[in-house]
Design a protein around this motif. Structure first.
Motif, PDB file in Angstrom:
ATOM      1  N   THR A   6       0.828  -1.201   0.000  1.00 23.43           N
ATOM      2  CA  THR A   6       0.000   0.000   0.000  1.00 23.43           C
ATOM      3  C   THR A   6       0.864   1.254   0.000  1.00 23.43           C
ATOM      4  OG1 THR A   6      -1.903  -1.047   1.059  1.00 23.43           O
ATOM      5  CG2 THR A   6      -1.676   1.336   1.364  1.00 23.43           C
ATOM      6  N   ILE A   7       1.925   1.257   0.788  1.00 21.38           N
ATOM      7  CA  ILE A   7       2.830   2.411   0.812  1.00 21.38           C
ATOM      8  C   ILE A   7       3.410   2.649  -0.579  1.00 21.38           C
ATOM      9  CG2 ILE A   7       5.049   3.252   1.693  1.00 21.38           C
ATOM     10  CD1 ILE A   7       4.363   1.899   4.360  1.00 21.38           C
ATOM     11  N   LYS A   8       3.838   1.580  -1.238  1.00 22.06           N
ATOM     12  CA  LYS A   8       4.396   1.722  -2.591  1.00 22.06           C
ATOM     13  C   LYS A   8       3.341   2.261  -3.565  1.00 22.06           C
ATOM     14  CE  LYS A   8       8.004  -1.858  -2.454  1.00 22.06           C
ATOM     15  NZ  LYS A   8       8.457  -3.145  -3.042  1.00 22.06           N
ATOM     16  N   LYS A   9       2.116   1.757  -3.427  1.00 20.21           N
ATOM     17  CA  LYS A   9       1.036   2.179  -4.326  1.00 20.21           C
ATOM     18  C   LYS A   9       0.720   3.665  -4.153  1.00 20.21           C
ATOM     19  CE  LYS A   9      -2.151  -0.863  -4.821  1.00 20.21           C
ATOM     20  NZ  LYS A   9      -3.318  -1.767  -4.607  1.00 20.21           N
ATOM     21  N   LYS A  57       1.269   9.401  -5.865  1.00 16.48           N
ATOM     22  CA  LYS A  57       1.584  10.796  -5.561  1.00 16.48           C
ATOM     23  C   LYS A  57       2.732  11.328  -6.395  1.00 16.48           C
ATOM     24  CE  LYS A  57       3.111  13.994  -1.981  1.00 16.48           C
ATOM     25  NZ  LYS A  57       3.695  14.192  -0.650  1.00 16.48           N
ATOM     26  N   ASN A  58       3.791  10.515  -6.569  1.00 19.42           N
ATOM     27  CA  ASN A  58       5.035  11.021  -7.149  1.00 19.42           C
ATOM     28  C   ASN A  58       5.304  10.570  -8.581  1.00 19.42           C
ATOM     29  OD1 ASN A  58       6.172  12.385  -4.683  1.00 19.42           O
ATOM     30  ND2 ASN A  58       5.940  10.319  -3.874  1.00 19.42           N
ATOM     31  N   GLY A  59       4.527   9.595  -9.054  1.00 21.70           N
ATOM     32  CA  GLY A  59       4.713   9.146 -10.419  1.00 21.70           C
ATOM     33  C   GLY A  59       5.927   8.264 -10.630  1.00 21.70           C
ATOM     34  N   VAL A  60       6.607   7.905  -9.556  1.00 21.64           N
ATOM     35  CA  VAL A  60       7.769   7.007  -9.641  1.00 21.64           C
ATOM     36  C   VAL A  60       7.653   5.954  -8.546  1.00 21.64           C
ATOM     37  CG1 VAL A  60       9.327   8.733 -10.636  1.00 21.64           C
ATOM     38  CG2 VAL A  60       9.140   8.533  -8.154  1.00 21.64           C
ATOM     39  N   GLU A  61       8.374   4.859  -8.722  1.00 22.13           N
ATOM     40  CA  GLU A  61       8.315   3.788  -7.739  1.00 22.13           C
ATOM     41  C   GLU A  61       9.090   4.145  -6.481  1.00 22.13           C
ATOM     42  OE1 GLU A  61       9.439  -0.017  -9.187  1.00 22.13           O
ATOM     43  OE2 GLU A  61       7.824  -0.131 -10.661  1.00 22.13           O
ATOM     44  N   PHE A  62       8.604   3.617  -5.361  1.00 24.54           N
ATOM     45  CA  PHE A  62       9.287   3.747  -4.069  1.00 24.54           C
ATOM     46  C   PHE A  62      10.209   2.535  -3.957  1.00 24.54           C
ATOM     47  CE2 PHE A  62       8.476   4.593   0.742  1.00 24.54           C
ATOM     48  CZ  PHE A  62       9.518   5.498   0.761  1.00 24.54           C
ATOM     49  N   SER A  63      11.494   2.748  -4.054  1.00 25.97           N
ATOM     50  CA  SER A  63      12.439   1.632  -4.104  1.00 25.97           C
ATOM     51  C   SER A  63      12.545   0.928  -2.752  1.00 25.97           C
ATOM     52  CB  SER A  63      13.819   2.126  -4.523  1.00 25.97           C
ATOM     53  OG  SER A  63      14.396   2.919  -3.494  1.00 25.97           O
ATOM     54  N   ASP A  64      13.040  -0.309  -2.783  1.00 30.46           N
ATOM     55  CA  ASP A  64      13.230  -1.066  -1.546  1.00 30.46           C
ATOM     56  C   ASP A  64      14.211  -0.372  -0.611  1.00 30.46           C
ATOM     57  OD1 ASP A  64      11.459  -2.993  -2.380  1.00 30.46           O
ATOM     58  OD2 ASP A  64      12.996  -4.307  -3.205  1.00 30.46           O
ATOM     59  N   SER A  65      15.242   0.259  -1.176  1.00 34.37           N
ATOM     60  CA  SER A  65      16.219   0.958  -0.332  1.00 34.37           C
ATOM     61  C   SER A  65      15.589   2.172   0.341  1.00 34.37           C
ATOM     62  CB  SER A  65      17.435   1.384  -1.162  1.00 34.37           C
ATOM     63  OG  SER A  65      17.057   2.290  -2.186  1.00 34.37           O
ATOM     64  N   GLU A  66      14.670   2.847  -0.355  1.00 34.33           N
ATOM     65  CA  GLU A  66      13.982   4.002   0.230  1.00 34.33           C
ATOM     66  C   GLU A  66      13.031   3.563   1.350  1.00 34.33           C
ATOM     67  OE1 GLU A  66      13.458   7.374  -3.168  1.00 34.33           O
ATOM     68  OE2 GLU A  66      12.550   5.429  -3.601  1.00 34.33           O
ATOM     69  N   ILE A  67      12.368   2.421   1.139  1.00 33.87           N
ATOM     70  CA  ILE A  67      11.488   1.896   2.190  1.00 33.87           C
ATOM     71  C   ILE A  67      12.308   1.505   3.411  1.00 33.87           C
ATOM     72  CG2 ILE A  67      10.103  -0.123   2.829  1.00 33.87           C
ATOM     73  CD1 ILE A  67       8.452   0.215   0.489  1.00 33.87           C
ATOM     74  N   PHE A  85      10.738   7.778  14.989  1.00 37.15           N
ATOM     75  CA  PHE A  85       9.545   7.047  14.569  1.00 37.15           C
ATOM     76  C   PHE A  85       8.429   8.012  14.167  1.00 37.15           C
ATOM     77  CE2 PHE A  85       5.392   6.146  16.582  1.00 37.15           C
ATOM     78  CZ  PHE A  85       4.845   5.417  15.547  1.00 37.15           C
ATOM     79  N   ILE A  86       8.195   9.048  14.982  1.00 40.52           N
ATOM     80  CA  ILE A  86       7.132  10.012  14.680  1.00 40.52           C
ATOM     81  C   ILE A  86       7.393  10.696  13.346  1.00 40.52           C
ATOM     82  CG2 ILE A  86       6.088  12.203  15.415  1.00 40.52           C
ATOM     83  CD1 ILE A  86       6.406  11.197  18.315  1.00 40.52           C
ATOM     84  N   ALA A  87       8.660  11.010  13.065  1.00 38.15           N
ATOM     85  CA  ALA A  87       9.013  11.624  11.778  1.00 38.15           C
ATOM     86  C   ALA A  87       8.666  10.683  10.621  1.00 38.15           C
ATOM     87  CB  ALA A  87      10.502  11.969  11.760  1.00 38.15           C
ATOM     88  N   ALA A  88       8.935   9.386  10.798  1.00 37.29           N
ATOM     89  CA  ALA A  88       8.601   8.409   9.763  1.00 37.29           C
ATOM     90  C   ALA A  88       7.085   8.283   9.608  1.00 37.29           C
ATOM     91  CB  ALA A  88       9.222   7.056  10.113  1.00 37.29           C
ATOM     92  N   PHE A  89       6.377   8.321  10.734  1.00 40.48           N
ATOM     93  CA  PHE A  89       4.913   8.239  10.720  1.00 40.48           C
ATOM     94  C   PHE A  89       4.336   9.401   9.904  1.00 40.48           C
ATOM     95  CE2 PHE A  89       0.626   8.647  12.409  1.00 40.48           C
ATOM     96  CZ  PHE A  89       0.237   7.338  12.649  1.00 40.48           C
ATOM     97  N   LEU A  90       4.861  10.601  10.118  1.00 44.17           N
ATOM     98  CA  LEU A  90       4.380  11.777   9.383  1.00 44.17           C
ATOM     99  C   LEU A  90       4.709  11.676   7.896  1.00 44.17           C
ATOM    100  CD1 LEU A  90       5.311  14.566  11.968  1.00 44.17           C
ATOM    101  CD2 LEU A  90       3.018  13.723  11.426  1.00 44.17           C
ATOM    102  N   LYS A  91       5.855  11.058   7.557  1.00 44.90           N
ATOM    103  CA  LYS A  91       6.212  10.870   6.145  1.00 44.90           C
ATOM    104  C   LYS A  91       5.222   9.926   5.465  1.00 44.90           C
ATOM    105  CE  LYS A  91      11.207  11.655   6.624  1.00 44.90           C
ATOM    106  NZ  LYS A  91      12.552  11.013   6.623  1.00 44.90           N
ATOM    107  N   VAL A  92       4.797   8.896   6.182  1.00 45.18           N
ATOM    108  CA  VAL A  92       3.813   7.966   5.624  1.00 45.18           C
ATOM    109  C   VAL A  92       2.486   8.684   5.405  1.00 45.18           C
ATOM    110  CG1 VAL A  92       2.411   5.935   6.139  1.00 45.18           C
ATOM    111  CG2 VAL A  92       4.885   5.860   6.466  1.00 45.18           C
TER     112      VAL A  92
END
Length: 337
Positions: free
Chosen positions: A30-33, A38-48, A60-67
């Motif tokens: 779902t995160i990748k989708k 939103k960005n028109g490009v794939e979310f790579s495994d290294s970025e995840i 953790f909170i910073a990551a939560f807000l990014k999601v």
């Protein structure tokens, strides 16, 4: 019991989960989708991998807000609720009281009224498809201060929906002390909504005292620093105040617990604190509810009888009425046999 025997057994035992954030049950698919949308490009495994790399609560909170930031429209929540349904089913959870955090979405321009329509639709859909009940609590969020918290509560009150039961205080505990949020809790409780608070996760027992004495929280989320104060332990035990313990989350943020074998949940349980076990944020910490029960059994010396008590607590500590609690506890007894 072997691990596979344990999982097979406990998957069949009806359970409630009382401390989980809906955005944090998202699958990586779902995160990748959503990222691609939103960005028109794939979310790579290294970025995840980088997204889920953090070493403390603030990280953790910073990551939560990014999601949360990868959402582009209200209909994106359909994917979240699909993931939530799948999570509940595979962990044998029949009742769930979960948090949602609207602040970041409102700042992005989402219409809260439209969000509530989506939530209500999805809660009904899950109930119809699985029989699982999900109730939601809105996070007034200490991260953005009291004014934002009061604005959130005003919004909750103006847009009630079937399945909304109250408020929770989450976010960065050290930056937003429990004692600052008494006014919004007083309003919610006066309006007959439920009110719970994260406390004693990243700050000492004084945060829990403030959550109880100033916010009048009905349940405490995490509460692991309670064991630092014998008077607090006595107060919580005698007044039967439920504490929603999220073991892997506490180990991950590493403020007070460095490894699972040292988690104070064993001490809390033995001293009579009404402990319920939850996950907090499964996708962020890599542990689902069955994993947490296994952690207690395999690393913290909880017996099967102890774990049965915790399962029963999950219903007793919920906001279900007495009749519903009795029904679910009878189901536990039947399935346990």
């Amino acid at each position: 019991m072997t691990k596979s025997e344990f999982y097979n057994f406990f998957r069949k035992i009806p359970k409630a989960e009382l401390h989980i954030h809906i955005e944090a049950v998202m699958s990586r698919e779902t995160i990748k989708k959503l990222y691609q949308k939103k960005n028109g490009v794939e979310f790579s495994d290294s970025e995840i991998k980088e997204l889920f790399s953090y070493s403390d609560l603030n990280g953790f909170i910073a990551a939560f807000l990014k999601v949360q930031d990868i959402f582009t429209e209200v209909s994106d929540f359909d994917l979240i609720f699909d993931d939530l349904k799948n999570y509940l089913v595979r962990n044998g959870i029949v009742h769930c009281e979960a948090f949602f955090a609207p602040s970041a979405f409102i700042k992005k321009g989402f219409d809260y009224g439209e969000m509530t329509k989506n939530f209500e639709k999805n809660l009904k859909k899950i109930k119809d498809e699985t029989g699982i009940t999900i109730w939601l609590m809105g996070d007034v969020s200490r991260t953005f201060g009291l004014e934002n918290a009061e604005n959130n509560y005003k919004m909750f009150k103006e847009h009630p929906f079937a399945g909304f039961i109250g408020i929770g205080l989450g976010g960065a505990e050290a930056k937003g002390p429990s004692k600052e949020f008494g006014p919004v809790f007083e309003k919610a409780l006066a309006d007959n909504y439920h009110a719970v608070a994260h406390a004693g996760e990243d700050v000492g027992p004084e945060s829990i005292w403030d959550a109880l004495n100033i916010c009048h929280a009905e349940r405490i989320g995490h509460g692991i620093t309670s064991v630092q104060d014998s008077e607090l332990v006595k107060y919580i035990s005698e007044n039967k105040i439920p504490v929603e313990v999220c073991p892997t989350s506490n180990v991950f943020t590493k403020k007070y617990v460095k490894k699972m074998a040292e988690h104070p949940v064993r001490e809390m349980f033995d001293k009579g604190i009404p402990v319920t076990i939850a996950t907090d944020d499964p996708i962020f910490f890599g542990a689902e509810l069955l994993d947490e029960y296994w952690n207690l059994y395999s690393k913290l010396h909880f017996s099967k009888a102890d774990l049965k008590k915790i399962v029963i607590n999950s219903f007793d500590d919920s906001f279900l009425d007495d009749g519903e609690k009795a029904k679910f506890k009878n189901l536990v007894e039947e399935n346990w046999k």
